[in-house]
Design a protein around this motif. Structure first.
Motif, PDB file in Angstrom:
ATOM      1  N   TRP A  18       6.968   2.189 -10.569  1.00  0.00           N
ATOM      2  CA  TRP A  18       6.329   2.206  -9.178  1.00  0.00           C
ATOM      3  C   TRP A  18       6.786   3.380  -8.577  1.00  0.00           C
ATOM      4  O   TRP A  18       6.159   3.750  -7.584  1.00  0.00           O
ATOM      5  N   VAL A  19       7.601   4.188  -8.994  1.00  0.00           N
ATOM      6  CA  VAL A  19       8.264   5.147  -8.189  1.00  0.00           C
ATOM      7  C   VAL A  19       7.842   6.460  -9.015  1.00  0.00           C
ATOM      8  O   VAL A  19       7.694   6.421 -10.104  1.00  0.00           O
ATOM      9  N   VAL A  20       8.176   7.778  -8.480  1.00  0.00           N
ATOM     10  CA  VAL A  20       8.014   8.848  -9.050  1.00  0.00           C
ATOM     11  C   VAL A  20       9.127   9.206 -10.017  1.00  0.00           C
ATOM     12  O   VAL A  20      10.213   8.885  -9.855  1.00  0.00           O
ATOM     13  N   PRO A  21       8.991  10.013 -10.990  1.00  0.00           N
ATOM     14  CA  PRO A  21      10.042  10.483 -11.989  1.00  0.00           C
ATOM     15  C   PRO A  21      11.063  11.015 -11.364  1.00  0.00           C
ATOM     16  O   PRO A  21      12.291  10.745 -11.801  1.00  0.00           O
ATOM     17  N   GLN A  52      -0.767   1.117  -3.413  1.00  0.00           N
ATOM     18  CA  GLN A  52      -0.537   2.119  -4.367  1.00  0.00           C
ATOM     19  C   GLN A  52      -1.872   2.484  -4.831  1.00  0.00           C
ATOM     20  O   GLN A  52      -2.830   1.860  -4.619  1.00  0.00           O
ATOM     21  N   PRO A  53      -2.044   3.650  -5.628  1.00  0.00           N
ATOM     22  CA  PRO A  53      -3.250   4.282  -6.009  1.00  0.00           C
ATOM     23  C   PRO A  53      -4.211   3.191  -6.883  1.00  0.00           C
ATOM     24  O   PRO A  53      -5.317   3.255  -6.460  1.00  0.00           O
ATOM     25  N   THR A  54      -3.819   2.584  -7.761  1.00  0.00           N
ATOM     26  CA  THR A  54      -4.723   1.614  -8.382  1.00  0.00           C
ATOM     27  C   THR A  54      -5.103   0.489  -7.220  1.00  0.00           C
ATOM     28  O   THR A  54      -6.403   0.238  -7.585  1.00  0.00           O
ATOM     29  N   MET A  59      -9.952  -1.260  -4.431  1.00  0.00           N
ATOM     30  CA  MET A  59     -10.441  -1.973  -3.214  1.00  0.00           C
ATOM     31  C   MET A  59     -11.741  -1.134  -3.098  1.00  0.00           C
ATOM     32  O   MET A  59     -12.668  -1.526  -2.502  1.00  0.00           O
ATOM     33  N   THR A  60     -11.544   0.339  -2.880  1.00  0.00           N
ATOM     34  CA  THR A  60     -12.719   1.152  -2.540  1.00  0.00           C
ATOM     35  C   THR A  60     -13.778   1.050  -3.663  1.00  0.00           C
ATOM     36  O   THR A  60     -14.954   0.880  -3.227  1.00  0.00           O
ATOM     37  N   LYS A  85      -1.481  -5.762  -5.960  1.00  0.00           N
ATOM     38  CA  LYS A  85      -0.864  -6.020  -4.711  1.00  0.00           C
ATOM     39  C   LYS A  85       0.233  -7.332  -5.038  1.00  0.00           C
ATOM     40  O   LYS A  85       1.455  -6.748  -4.445  1.00  0.00           O
ATOM     41  N   ASP A  86      -0.007  -8.077  -5.613  1.00  0.00           N
ATOM     42  CA  ASP A  86       0.806  -9.044  -5.901  1.00  0.00           C
ATOM     43  C   ASP A  86       1.991  -8.540  -6.782  1.00  0.00           C
ATOM     44  O   ASP A  86       3.238  -8.767  -6.386  1.00  0.00           O
ATOM     45  N   ALA A  87       1.781  -7.691  -7.731  1.00  0.00           N
ATOM     46  CA  ALA A  87       2.971  -7.061  -8.674  1.00  0.00           C
ATOM     47  C   ALA A  87       3.660  -6.170  -7.510  1.00  0.00           C
ATOM     48  O   ALA A  87       4.899  -6.225  -7.790  1.00  0.00           O
TER      49      ALA A  87
END
Length: 123
Positions: A18-21, A52-54, A59-60, A85-87
């Motif tokens: 979930w975070v950047v490297p 987050q992006p996904t 949503m879009t 969202k739940d994850a």
């Protein structure tokens, strides 16, 4: 990583996807320092409190799947957005739960304030 609590290594594994490297490399390299852990848990929690992006893409795409003929497509995108969202919120909750195990008591107030900014104003 000498000096970091075992819970820190587990937390790194929990948030890695979930975070950047650079977050992960800093967490592994400098996680023995309690102030570094504080900055990183605050950063990861703040990041995971926003879509987050996904999730944004789903949503879009659901919004773009307009009309009754695209109802199935819309439902699929909405399901993906909800699942993502739940994850995301599950991982954010893991950060909150792990904080007391990865931060010393004298730094917990800073994390708590970042999670609930107005909490330190209450009696």
């Amino acid at each position: 990583m000498d000096g970091a609590p075992d819970a820190w290594l587990q937390l790194i594994d929990d948030v890695e996807g979930w975070v950047v490297p650079t977050w992960v490399s800093n967490a592994r390299e400098y996680g023995s320092q309690s102030w570094i852990r504080l900055v990183l848990v605050v950063d990861a929690h703040a990041m995971l409190c926003a879509p987050q992006p996904t999730e944004k893409i789903a949503m879009t795409m659901a919004d773009l799947a307009d009309g009754p003929e695209r109802a199935g497509e819309r439902a699929g995108w909405e399901a993906l957005a909800a699942h993502t969202k739940d994850a995301r919120l599950e991982v954010a909750a893991k950060i909150v739960d792990a904080a007391e195990h990865v931060l010393p008591a004298d730094l917990m107030m800073y994390f708590e304030r970042s999670v609930e900014p107005t909490a330190h104003f209450q009696p």
